[in-house]
Design a protein around this motif. Sequence first.
Motif, mmCIF file in Angstrom:
data_model
loop_
_atom_site.group_PDB
_atom_site.id
_atom_site.type_symbol
_atom_site.label_atom_id
_atom_site.label_comp_id
_atom_site.label_asym_id
_atom_site.label_seq_id
_atom_site.Cartn_x
_atom_site.Cartn_y
_atom_site.Cartn_z
ATOM 1 N N LEU A 1 0.874 -1.094 0.254
ATOM 2 C CA LEU A 1 0.223 -0.286 0.055
ATOM 3 C C LEU A 1 0.714 1.238 -0.116
ATOM 4 C CD1 LEU A 1 -2.883 -1.156 2.738
ATOM 5 C CD2 LEU A 1 -2.533 -0.772 0.255
ATOM 6 N N ARG A 2 0.440 2.406 -0.778
ATOM 7 C CA ARG A 2 0.932 3.587 -0.401
ATOM 8 C C ARG A 2 -0.224 4.671 0.141
ATOM 9 N NH1 ARG A 2 4.746 0.876 -0.885
ATOM 10 N NH2 ARG A 2 6.156 0.438 -2.384
ATOM 11 N N CYS A 3 -0.690 4.206 2.116
ATOM 12 C CA CYS A 3 -1.012 5.277 1.936
ATOM 13 C C CYS A 3 -0.824 6.744 2.140
ATOM 14 C CB CYS A 3 -1.557 4.457 2.879
ATOM 15 S SG CYS A 3 -2.132 3.007 3.665
ATOM 16 N N LYS A 4 -1.973 7.254 2.425
ATOM 17 C CA LYS A 4 -1.008 9.271 1.483
ATOM 18 C C LYS A 4 -0.979 9.307 3.175
ATOM 19 C CE LYS A 4 -3.938 10.041 -2.646
ATOM 20 N NZ LYS A 4 -5.209 11.170 -2.254
ATOM 21 N N TYR A 5 -1.546 9.103 4.040
ATOM 22 C CA TYR A 5 -0.638 9.331 5.606
ATOM 23 C C TYR A 5 0.429 8.407 6.125
ATOM 24 C CZ TYR A 5 -3.997 6.062 7.139
ATOM 25 O OH TYR A 5 -5.249 4.422 7.300
ATOM 26 N N CYS A 6 0.585 7.651 5.105
ATOM 27 C CA CYS A 6 1.539 6.227 5.555
ATOM 28 C C CYS A 6 2.726 6.878 7.470
ATOM 29 C CB CYS A 6 2.682 5.903 5.278
ATOM 30 S SG CYS A 6 3.491 4.959 5.381
ATOM 31 N N HIS A 7 2.825 6.603 8.556
ATOM 32 C CA HIS A 7 3.663 7.400 9.120
ATOM 33 C C HIS A 7 5.480 6.282 8.798
ATOM 34 C CE1 HIS A 7 1.368 4.572 11.435
ATOM 35 N NE2 HIS A 7 2.192 4.584 12.145
ATOM 36 N N ASN A 8 5.820 5.815 7.958
ATOM 37 C CA ASN A 8 6.645 4.614 8.387
ATOM 38 C C ASN A 8 7.214 4.576 6.295
ATOM 39 O OD1 ASN A 8 6.685 4.407 11.392
ATOM 40 N ND2 ASN A 8 5.614 2.221 11.031
ATOM 41 N N PRO A 9 6.590 5.404 5.815
ATOM 42 C CA PRO A 9 7.478 5.064 4.148
ATOM 43 C C PRO A 9 8.739 4.774 4.289
ATOM 44 C CG PRO A 9 7.903 7.522 5.076
ATOM 45 C CD PRO A 9 7.058 7.156 6.458
ATOM 46 N N GLU A 10 9.490 4.788 5.295
ATOM 47 C CA GLU A 10 11.217 4.132 4.860
ATOM 48 C C GLU A 10 10.907 2.905 5.452
ATOM 49 O OE1 GLU A 10 10.597 4.683 9.468
ATOM 50 O OE2 GLU A 10 9.728 5.908 7.548
ATOM 51 N N THR A 11 9.860 1.873 5.020
ATOM 52 C CA THR A 11 9.231 0.775 5.292
ATOM 53 C C THR A 11 9.035 0.080 4.178
ATOM 54 O OG1 THR A 11 6.955 0.700 5.533
ATOM 55 C CG2 THR A 11 8.850 0.111 7.480
ATOM 56 N N TRP A 12 8.413 0.814 2.644
ATOM 57 C CA TRP A 12 7.698 0.543 1.513
ATOM 58 C C TRP A 12 8.558 -0.463 0.545
ATOM 59 C CZ3 TRP A 12 5.750 5.874 -0.333
ATOM 60 C CH2 TRP A 12 5.061 6.047 0.452
ATOM 61 N N GLN A 13 9.777 -0.238 1.012
ATOM 62 C CA GLN A 13 11.018 -1.745 0.135
ATOM 63 C C GLN A 13 11.392 -3.011 0.741
ATOM 64 O OE1 GLN A 13 11.533 -0.673 -3.190
ATOM 65 N NE2 GLN A 13 10.407 1.711 -2.399
ATOM 66 N N GLY A 14 10.653 -3.821 -0.233
ATOM 67 C CA GLY A 14 10.961 -5.036 0.590
ATOM 68 C C GLY A 14 11.730 -5.268 1.458
ATOM 69 N N THR A 15 13.098 -4.017 0.678
ATOM 70 C CA THR A 15 14.790 -4.950 0.748
ATOM 71 C C THR A 15 15.399 -4.303 2.392
ATOM 72 O OG1 THR A 15 15.283 -4.935 -0.608
ATOM 73 C CG2 THR A 15 15.017 -7.232 -0.440
ATOM 74 N N GLY A 16 16.475 -4.384 2.977
ATOM 75 C CA GLY A 16 16.748 -3.754 2.746
ATOM 76 C C GLY A 16 16.694 -3.618 4.715
ATOM 77 N N GLY A 17 17.075 -2.558 5.878
ATOM 78 C CA GLY A 17 17.013 -2.968 6.953
ATOM 79 C C GLY A 17 18.074 -3.625 7.535
ATOM 80 N N THR A 18 17.490 -4.054 9.021
ATOM 81 C CA THR A 18 18.623 -5.561 9.791
ATOM 82 C C THR A 18 18.346 -6.950 8.896
ATOM 83 O OG1 THR A 18 18.775 -3.845 11.528
ATOM 84 C CG2 THR A 18 19.658 -6.121 11.372
ATOM 85 N N GLU A 19 18.740 -7.188 8.771
ATOM 86 C CA GLU A 19 18.613 -9.129 8.366
ATOM 87 C C GLU A 19 18.763 -9.640 9.334
ATOM 88 O OE1 GLU A 19 20.084 -11.513 4.716
ATOM 89 O OE2 GLU A 19 20.735 -9.146 3.819
ATOM 90 N N MET A 20 17.688 -10.136 10.036
ATOM 91 C CA MET A 20 17.650 -11.374 11.310
ATOM 92 C C MET A 20 16.636 -12.808 10.544
ATOM 93 S SD MET A 20 16.884 -9.879 15.292
ATOM 94 C CE MET A 20 17.347 -7.758 14.443
ATOM 95 N N THR A 21 17.830 -13.742 11.735
ATOM 96 C CA THR A 21 16.943 -15.109 11.783
ATOM 97 C C THR A 21 15.962 -14.724 12.594
ATOM 98 O OG1 THR A 21 18.667 -16.024 13.272
ATOM 99 C CG2 THR A 21 18.992 -16.590 11.048
ATOM 100 N N ALA A 22 15.148 -15.434 12.724
ATOM 101 C CA ALA A 22 13.495 -15.646 13.733
ATOM 102 C C ALA A 22 14.331 -16.206 15.535
ATOM 103 C CB ALA A 22 12.632 -16.964 14.091
#
Length: 251
Positions: free
Chosen positions: A33-54
């Motif tokens: 989704l691309r909600c106009k009020y989204c407060h976490n736009p930095e999460t839109w992309q599926g990769t990135g961030g920190t990789e972590m196992t369960a």
Amino acid sequence: MHTCKGYINAVESFGSVDGPGLRYIFFLQGCPLRCKYCHNPETWQGTGGTEMTAPEALAKALRYKSYWKNGGGITVSGGEPLLQAEFVTELFTLAKEQGVSTCIDTSGAVFSREEPVLSKLTSLLAVTDTVLLDIKHIDMSKHRDLTGQDNTQILDFAKYLAEIGKPVWIRHVLVPGITDDAESLAQLSSFVAGLGNVQRFEVLPYHRLAIHKYEELGLDYPLSDVPEPTKKMVARAEEILRTSEYQGYKR
């Protein structure tokens, strides 16, 4: 158990509004989704961030287990956690072995009764205690304008959760002039009342705290001219939605 890695954007150690009690929250990458009020736009992309196992993710969370009174535990949010269903299923399976409460915060936008999606989500829901379901707008065309997609799968997910008797908290972001018209609120109220598995119904006031994130990401903020709702507006919405009738969980 097969170990897959999750892409985690951020964590919050002491979340108090994302499920019962105090909770450790994982915010995952990826959202359709691309909600106009989204407060976490930095999460839109599926990769990135920190990789972590369960197991790694659970170990981080368990350091705070002594604070999880009154049903507290782990919540996975996003982004859209259902996009990483296998990772969340593994995390929650390990958490349940430790007696930890599990909760997902989702829009339900990727739900499908078709395979292989349904089997993956069935496995996840089997180890999920509570679902926080965000219903952005009950009107399909207005939902599409607000988020970029229609709401068919989201409403069907709500119905599916009712069919299997999964405890749900419904959440609705109140945006002046966009999600607060009386007719739509009344339709949403009727829809939620017919589900039968809703423990809480929460109105979340729209806020403008994420504008700086859009600036940092070089994105235009779509609702720059929209004010935050007043307490009176929120109270009116709560009255139309009859939120006080949902008392399955009290803080």
